[in-house]
Design a protein around this motif. Structure first.
Motif, PDB file in Angstrom:
ATOM      1  N   LEU A 186       4.222  33.474 -21.115  1.00 52.84           N
ATOM      2  CA  LEU A 186       4.755  32.909 -19.879  1.00 52.84           C
ATOM      3  C   LEU A 186       4.309  31.455 -19.719  1.00 52.84           C
ATOM      4  CD1 LEU A 186       6.295  33.283 -17.196  1.00 52.84           C
ATOM      5  CD2 LEU A 186       4.105  33.933 -16.182  1.00 52.84           C
ATOM      6  N   LEU A 187       3.042  31.178 -20.008  1.00 55.64           N
ATOM      7  CA  LEU A 187       2.552  29.802 -19.908  1.00 55.64           C
ATOM      8  C   LEU A 187       3.308  28.879 -20.864  1.00 55.64           C
ATOM      9  CD1 LEU A 187      -1.320  30.341 -19.679  1.00 55.64           C
ATOM     10  CD2 LEU A 187       0.212  29.579 -17.860  1.00 55.64           C
ATOM     11  N   GLY A 188       3.371  29.274 -22.129  1.00 52.51           N
ATOM     12  CA  GLY A 188       4.034  28.427 -23.113  1.00 52.51           C
ATOM     13  C   GLY A 188       5.512  28.226 -22.816  1.00 52.51           C
ATOM     14  N   CYS A 189       6.200  29.306 -22.478  1.00 49.10           N
ATOM     15  CA  CYS A 189       7.637  29.206 -22.192  1.00 49.10           C
ATOM     16  C   CYS A 189       7.902  28.397 -20.928  1.00 49.10           C
ATOM     17  CB  CYS A 189       8.248  30.606 -22.073  1.00 49.10           C
ATOM     18  SG  CYS A 189       8.331  31.500 -23.632  1.00 49.10           S
ATOM     19  N   THR A 190       7.037  28.536 -19.927  1.00 49.78           N
ATOM     20  CA  THR A 190       7.197  27.751 -18.705  1.00 49.78           C
ATOM     21  C   THR A 190       7.001  26.266 -18.988  1.00 49.78           C
ATOM     22  OG1 THR A 190       6.473  29.609 -17.339  1.00 49.78           O
ATOM     23  CG2 THR A 190       6.368  27.429 -16.340  1.00 49.78           C
ATOM     24  N   GLY A 191       6.036  25.939 -19.825  1.00 47.15           N
ATOM     25  CA  GLY A 191       5.830  24.537 -20.195  1.00 47.15           C
ATOM     26  C   GLY A 191       7.024  23.948 -20.912  1.00 47.15           C
ATOM     27  N   ILE A 192       7.590  24.703 -21.864  1.00 48.33           N
ATOM     28  CA  ILE A 192       8.772  24.222 -22.579  1.00 48.33           C
ATOM     29  C   ILE A 192       9.938  24.049 -21.622  1.00 48.33           C
ATOM     30  CG2 ILE A 192      10.487  24.841 -24.327  1.00 48.33           C
ATOM     31  CD1 ILE A 192       8.207  26.256 -25.844  1.00 48.33           C
ATOM     32  N   THR A 193      10.109  25.005 -20.722  1.00 45.88           N
ATOM     33  CA  THR A 193      11.213  24.938 -19.761  1.00 45.88           C
ATOM     34  C   THR A 193      11.055  23.765 -18.797  1.00 45.88           C
ATOM     35  OG1 THR A 193      11.453  27.335 -19.917  1.00 45.88           O
ATOM     36  CG2 THR A 193      12.490  26.270 -18.040  1.00 45.88           C
ATOM     37  N   ALA A 194       9.824  23.518 -18.352  1.00 46.33           N
ATOM     38  CA  ALA A 194       9.585  22.396 -17.438  1.00 46.33           C
ATOM     39  C   ALA A 194       9.886  21.067 -18.119  1.00 46.33           C
ATOM     40  CB  ALA A 194       8.134  22.427 -16.943  1.00 46.33           C
ATOM     41  N   ALA A 195       9.451  20.926 -19.372  1.00 48.79           N
ATOM     42  CA  ALA A 195       9.760  19.697 -20.104  1.00 48.79           C
ATOM     43  C   ALA A 195      11.257  19.548 -20.317  1.00 48.79           C
ATOM     44  CB  ALA A 195       9.030  19.700 -21.450  1.00 48.79           C
ATOM     45  N   ALA A 196      11.928  20.660 -20.605  1.00 48.05           N
ATOM     46  CA  ALA A 196      13.379  20.613 -20.798  1.00 48.05           C
ATOM     47  C   ALA A 196      14.102  20.241 -19.503  1.00 48.05           C
ATOM     48  CB  ALA A 196      13.883  21.957 -21.313  1.00 48.05           C
ATOM     49  N   ALA A 197      13.565  20.657 -18.354  1.00 43.00           N
ATOM     50  CA  ALA A 197      14.179  20.280 -17.074  1.00 43.00           C
ATOM     51  C   ALA A 197      14.126  18.774 -16.880  1.00 43.00           C
ATOM     52  CB  ALA A 197      13.475  20.993 -15.918  1.00 43.00           C
ATOM     53  N   VAL A 198      13.055  18.158 -17.332  1.00 43.98           N
ATOM     54  CA  VAL A 198      12.929  16.704 -17.217  1.00 43.98           C
ATOM     55  C   VAL A 198      13.907  16.007 -18.167  1.00 43.98           C
ATOM     56  CG1 VAL A 198      11.363  14.739 -17.503  1.00 43.98           C
ATOM     57  CG2 VAL A 198      10.519  16.866 -16.497  1.00 43.98           C
ATOM     58  N   LEU A 199      14.039  16.537 -19.374  1.00 40.56           N
ATOM     59  CA  LEU A 199      14.847  15.877 -20.396  1.00 40.56           C
ATOM     60  C   LEU A 199      16.332  16.222 -20.313  1.00 40.56           C
ATOM     61  CD1 LEU A 199      12.398  16.372 -23.389  1.00 40.56           C
ATOM     62  CD2 LEU A 199      12.703  14.321 -21.985  1.00 40.56           C
ATOM     63  N   LEU A 200      16.650  17.484 -19.992  1.00 34.89           N
ATOM     64  CA  LEU A 200      18.041  17.944 -20.012  1.00 34.89           C
ATOM     65  C   LEU A 200      18.609  18.243 -18.636  1.00 34.89           C
ATOM     66  CD1 LEU A 200      17.753  20.518 -22.954  1.00 34.89           C
ATOM     67  CD2 LEU A 200      18.506  18.134 -23.077  1.00 34.89           C
ATOM     68  N   GLY A 201      17.743  18.459 -17.664  1.00 34.79           N
ATOM     69  CA  GLY A 201      18.172  18.911 -16.346  1.00 34.79           C
ATOM     70  C   GLY A 201      17.823  20.374 -16.172  1.00 34.79           C
ATOM     71  N   ALA A 202      17.634  20.789 -14.927  1.00 34.41           N
ATOM     72  CA  ALA A 202      17.187  22.159 -14.647  1.00 34.41           C
ATOM     73  C   ALA A 202      18.196  23.204 -15.088  1.00 34.41           C
ATOM     74  CB  ALA A 202      16.891  22.302 -13.155  1.00 34.41           C
ATOM     75  N   ARG A 203      19.474  22.905 -14.956  1.00 30.40           N
ATOM     76  CA  ARG A 203      20.484  23.917 -15.290  1.00 30.40           C
ATOM     77  C   ARG A 203      20.549  24.233 -16.773  1.00 30.40           C
ATOM     78  NH1 ARG A 203      25.258  21.882 -11.187  1.00 30.40           N
ATOM     79  NH2 ARG A 203      24.155  22.448  -9.284  1.00 30.40           N
ATOM     80  N   LEU A 204      20.097  23.332 -17.629  1.00 31.03           N
ATOM     81  CA  LEU A 204      20.084  23.574 -19.071  1.00 31.03           C
ATOM     82  C   LEU A 204      18.675  23.782 -19.613  1.00 31.03           C
ATOM     83  CD1 LEU A 204      22.720  20.938 -20.289  1.00 31.03           C
ATOM     84  CD2 LEU A 204      23.041  23.396 -19.936  1.00 31.03           C
TER      85      LEU A 204
END
Length: 199
Positions: free
Chosen positions: A116-134
């Protein structure tokens, strides 16, 4: 209505928390239906996929409908962003520990929380780079790609295939915690990428 409640409603956090509860319920149901005690491969896949789905829900909730207002606010937004990311992650972590499958397989709650920690970190970084919806796309691709490595041994594998490692692998923990800290810091500092045409 308080500012906190207005913030939560504008980001659809109540819906995100309901979706997290649904994700955990689905993971628990899948654990009961797949006969996990007899098939460690299925256990590892479930331990990798359930936190990934929870992180995807968290990532989708990072969408900011009024990012131009956020950027012009008098008060800094990073504490709100940090709380916005950490609160659902804490709820997901507490709920996911209820889906402990089999401590005898060295899986238990530890790999669920690590993933959960690792996946949340990847998702948070992706929200910054790609946007929350992607934001769910990179973590879905990554976790899906490493699931076949569940039976492979070696220290290097525990680093790049951390989602399918048992809970007692320190290199897997180091990788996941590093991803979480970097992604969280990036999201808190920058926020999700604007997704409207002029943003």
């Amino acid at each position: 209505m308080t500012a906190t409640l207005l913030y939560a409603r504008s980001r659809a956090l109540p819906w995100a928390l309901a979706a997290l509860a649904g994700t955990v319920a689905l993971a628990g149901w899948a654990a009961l239906r797949t006969g996990t005690a007899a098939d460690p491969g299925r256990v590892r896949a479930l331990v990798a996929l359930a936190p990934m789905l929870a992180a995807a829900v968290i990532g989708a909730s990072l969408y900011a409908p009024f990012d131009e207002l956020d950027r012009t606010a008098v008060r800094p937004w990073w504490p709100r962003r940090l709380a916005h990311l950490l609160a659902p992650a804490a709820v997901a972590g507490a709920l996911l520990t209820l889906t402990v499958l089999d401590d005898g397989l060295a899986l238990g709650p530890a790999p669920l929380l690590r993933n959960l920690l690792g996946c949340t970190g990847i998702t948070a970084a992706a929200a910054v780079l790609l946007g929350a919806r992607l934001s769910w796309l990179p973590v879905l691709g990554y976790v899906g790609a490493v699931i076949p490595a569940a039976g492979v041994g070696g220290r290097a594998v525990t680093v790049w295939a951390w989602p399918v490692q048992p809970g007692d692998r320190p290199w897997a923990w180091l990788t996941a915690v590093t991803a979480f800290l970097l992604g969280t810091a990036l999201y808190a500092a920058r926020g999700a990428r604007p997704e409207h045409p002029g943003g």
